[in-house]
Design a protein around this motif. Structure first.
Motif, PDB file in Angstrom:
ATOM      1  N   ASP A  29      55.081 -71.504 -50.728  1.00 40.72           N
ATOM      2  CA  ASP A  29      54.103 -72.369 -50.059  1.00 40.72           C
ATOM      3  C   ASP A  29      52.838 -71.557 -49.727  1.00 40.72           C
ATOM      4  N   MET A  30      53.035 -70.335 -49.238  1.00 34.53           N
ATOM      5  CA  MET A  30      51.903 -69.472 -48.859  1.00 34.53           C
ATOM      6  C   MET A  30      51.001 -69.197 -50.064  1.00 34.53           C
ATOM      7  N   ILE A  31      51.597 -68.832 -51.176  1.00 29.51           N
ATOM      8  CA  ILE A  31      50.775 -68.402 -52.325  1.00 29.51           C
ATOM      9  C   ILE A  31      50.081 -69.604 -52.973  1.00 29.51           C
ATOM     10  N   HIS A  32      50.773 -70.746 -53.010  1.00 25.91           N
ATOM     11  CA  HIS A  32      50.126 -71.922 -53.600  1.00 25.91           C
ATOM     12  C   HIS A  32      48.952 -72.406 -52.735  1.00 25.91           C
ATOM     13  N   ARG A  33      49.080 -72.263 -51.392  1.00 20.04           N
ATOM     14  CA  ARG A  33      47.986 -72.721 -50.521  1.00 20.04           C
ATOM     15  C   ARG A  33      46.930 -71.645 -50.310  1.00 20.04           C
ATOM     16  N   SER A  34      47.196 -70.409 -50.789  1.00 21.44           N
ATOM     17  CA  SER A  34      46.249 -69.321 -50.531  1.00 21.44           C
ATOM     18  C   SER A  34      45.550 -68.783 -51.776  1.00 21.44           C
ATOM     19  N   VAL A  35      46.103 -69.062 -52.957  1.00 20.91           N
ATOM     20  CA  VAL A  35      45.476 -68.536 -54.183  1.00 20.91           C
ATOM     21  C   VAL A  35      45.024 -69.709 -55.046  1.00 20.91           C
ATOM     22  N   TYR A 181      37.689 -69.665 -47.132  1.00 19.08           N
ATOM     23  CA  TYR A 181      38.257 -70.212 -45.886  1.00 19.08           C
ATOM     24  C   TYR A 181      38.216 -71.743 -45.903  1.00 19.08           C
ATOM     25  N   ARG A 182      37.204 -72.329 -46.509  1.00 15.71           N
ATOM     26  CA  ARG A 182      37.190 -73.792 -46.691  1.00 15.71           C
ATOM     27  C   ARG A 182      38.421 -74.229 -47.463  1.00 15.71           C
ATOM     28  N   TYR A 183      38.683 -73.493 -48.560  1.00 15.46           N
ATOM     29  CA  TYR A 183      39.828 -73.821 -49.420  1.00 15.46           C
ATOM     30  C   TYR A 183      41.116 -73.786 -48.591  1.00 15.46           C
ATOM     31  N   LYS A 184      41.245 -72.743 -47.758  1.00 13.42           N
ATOM     32  CA  LYS A 184      42.477 -72.642 -46.968  1.00 13.42           C
ATOM     33  C   LYS A 184      42.560 -73.777 -45.947  1.00 13.42           C
ATOM     34  N   ARG A 185      41.441 -74.131 -45.320  1.00 16.54           N
ATOM     35  CA  ARG A 185      41.451 -75.254 -44.362  1.00 16.54           C
ATOM     36  C   ARG A 185      41.823 -76.548 -45.081  1.00 16.54           C
ATOM     37  N   GLU A 186      41.254 -76.742 -46.280  1.00 21.98           N
ATOM     38  CA  GLU A 186      41.585 -77.958 -47.054  1.00 21.98           C
ATOM     39  C   GLU A 186      43.076 -78.015 -47.388  1.00 21.98           C
ATOM     40  N   ASN A 187      43.693 -76.829 -47.436  1.00 21.87           N
ATOM     41  CA  ASN A 187      45.133 -76.776 -47.728  1.00 21.87           C
ATOM     42  C   ASN A 187      45.982 -76.741 -46.463  1.00 21.87           C
TER      43      ASN A 187
END
Ligand SMILES: C[S@@+](CC[C@H](N)C(=O)[O-])C[C@H]1O[C@@H](n2cnc3c(N)ncnc32)[C@H](O)[C@@H]1O
Length: 242
Positions: A29-35, A181-187
């Motif tokens: 879950d971490m890697i899919h939402r972070s990379v 960081y936008r990408y991470k917030r969107e996830n």
């Protein structure tokens, strides 16, 4: 897939990031939402790896984690035999990988090695993968590892690498981070989760500029180099020993 909530609650002090059991439990879950484009990168890397793999040679997956690349590659190769050495320094990661391999036909084509990449002898190889891992190794070791990979590759062998990168221009680095960081917030990550994870990774994940990577590849001997996937501060490279 267990949800990553490791940095959800405020911590008095944030310990340095480690690939321990709690990270392994939420790793996918971490890697899919972070990379960004993580699955796409693995799909293309396994297709490239299958295309360049030479019979009787080895493929190395350095920093293999819980085996996401290996499982993609098994799917890509079907019934074709191959010889993969998958290396990681986290026992918890390799335990998870071993479990996933147990019911796979052809799973015994992948040998798991618990060790630091710095200690691993690389030989007779046509494909080396180092996905999101060089960034965790001491900067002083990186030239040597890339040189050893080049020396061990057979003619027409390839190195595939993804890294988080910085830009040589500070303004562009800030812009890329802002979009990351936008990408991470969107996830679904909160600002607190983002900032605590950033603190945990400080001095643990040390990104370099694309130019630094390319110079390192060239110094090692590679002449045919490309970026096959780029998203702001993430780059996937292919180097062919032509
Ligand atoms: C971000 S993960 C790599 C993800 C994986 N390659 C993938 O595509 O899913 C980084 C991995 O490198 C491993 N690692 C970090 N430093 C290492 C070292 N010096 N030697 C071997 N493995 C290392 C960590 O344990 C972790 O599993």
């Amino acid at each position: 897939m267990k949800k990553d909530t490791l940095y959800k609650k405020p911590k008095k002090t944030v310990p340095p990031f480690e690939f321990n059991k709690s990270v392994v439990d939420v790793f996918d879950d971490m890697i899919h939402r972070s990379v960004p484009f993580y699955s796409e990168r693995l799909t293309r890397m396994s297709q490239l790896a299958a295309m360049f793999y030479q019979n009787e040679s080895r493929i190395y997956d350095l920093g293999c984690s819980n085996g996401n690349f290996g499982l993609h590659f098994l799917g890509e190769m079907g019934k074709k035999p191959f010889d993969m050495i998958a290396v990681d320094s986290s026992n918890a990661m390799l335990e998870a990988y071993r479990k996933r391999l147990s019911d796979r036909p052809n799973g015994d084509c992948i040998k798991l090695i618990l060790d630091n990449i710095e200690n691993v002898v690389i030989e007779n190889t046509s494909v080396v993968i180092i996905n999101l891992t060089l960034q965790f190794l001491p900067v002083s070791e990186r030239d040597d590892i890339v040189r050893r990979i080049f020396d061990a590759l057979l003619p027409q062998g390839i190195l595939l690498m993804t890294e988080k990168v910085i830009h040589e221009n500070d303004e562009m680095t800030r812009l890329q981070q802002d979009f990351y960081y936008r990408y991470k917030r969107e996830n679904g990550y909160s600002n607190l989760e983002i900032s605590q994870k950033r603190d945990a990774l400080e001095n643990v994940l040390i990104p370099e500029a694309i130019e630094t990577h390319i110079k390192r590849f060239q110094t090692a001997g590679f002449r045919t180099i490309d970026i096959f996937q780029k998203w702001f501060n993430f780059s996937s490279f292919i180097c062919i020993k032509s």
